[in-house]
Design an enzyme around this catalytic site. Structure first.
Site, mmCIF file in Angstrom:
data_model
loop_
_atom_site.group_PDB
_atom_site.id
_atom_site.type_symbol
_atom_site.label_atom_id
_atom_site.label_comp_id
_atom_site.label_asym_id
_atom_site.label_seq_id
_atom_site.Cartn_x
_atom_site.Cartn_y
_atom_site.Cartn_z
ATOM 1 C CG HIS A 7 31.579 49.341 59.371
ATOM 2 N ND1 HIS A 7 32.111 48.090 59.134
ATOM 3 C CD2 HIS A 7 32.567 50.047 59.977
ATOM 4 C CE1 HIS A 7 33.358 48.047 59.606
ATOM 5 N NE2 HIS A 7 33.663 49.225 60.104
ATOM 6 C CG HIS A 79 37.205 53.112 60.179
ATOM 7 N ND1 HIS A 79 37.305 53.095 61.554
ATOM 8 C CD2 HIS A 79 36.503 51.996 59.852
ATOM 9 C CE1 HIS A 79 36.695 52.017 62.026
ATOM 10 N NE2 HIS A 79 36.195 51.329 61.010
ATOM 11 C CD GLU A 130 37.391 47.838 59.515
ATOM 12 O OE1 GLU A 130 36.483 48.667 59.694
ATOM 13 O OE2 GLU A 130 37.626 46.903 60.300
HETATM 14 CO CO CO Z 1 35.384 49.368 61.232
#
Ligand code: CO
Length: 134
Positions: A7, A79, A130
């Site tokens: 994502h 992020h 991440e």
């Molecule tokens: Co995230």
């Protein structure tokens, strides 16, 4: 080592406006907001055919998003998340190469119920990364 893009997370100052933008203007499939008190955020998942967008909005007094929105008042990309098969092996390899893993290097359970780690943006071309074990 890294696999699919899981994502892209976008911090938004107005969650309802962000939802309306993605649902009504962009015509995406937008899920219900979820409060994540352990992470200090409310998250809205938007499902695209090949990945997800996460809208992030501060929740509570010590949200990690608050400072970001002070610097980026209209919101912005916070992020990006890449999938890995083995998060501990990924962490060990990155730390051995000198990269900084945030939060002491111990994985936490992320917004999807899977272990996640964050990598220092200064070590990754200015992007907070991440890693999520899938
Ligand atoms: Co995230």
């Amino acid at each position: 080592m890294i696999g699919r893009l899981n994502h892209v997370a976008i911090a938004v100052p107005d969650l309802d406006a962000g939802i309306a933008l993605y649902r009504d203007t962009l015509g995406a499939k937008v899920n219900e907001p979820q409060d994540e008190p352990d992470h200090g955020v409310t998250v809205v998942f938007i499902e695209l055919p090949n990945t997800k967008i996460e809208l992030l909005h501060p929740l509570g007094d010590n949200s990690p998003i608050t400072g970001f929105l002070e610097k980026n008042p209209s919101g912005g990309i916070h992020h990006i998340c890449y999938e890995v098969d083995d998060i501990l092996a990924a962490r060990d390899k990155l730390q051995a190469s000198g990269a900084r893993v945030l939060g002491g290097g111990e994985p936490k359970i992320g917004a999807h119920g899977k272990p996640v780690l964050f990598l220092h943006p200064k070590d990754f071309t200015g992007t907070l990364i991440e890693l999520e074990q899938v």
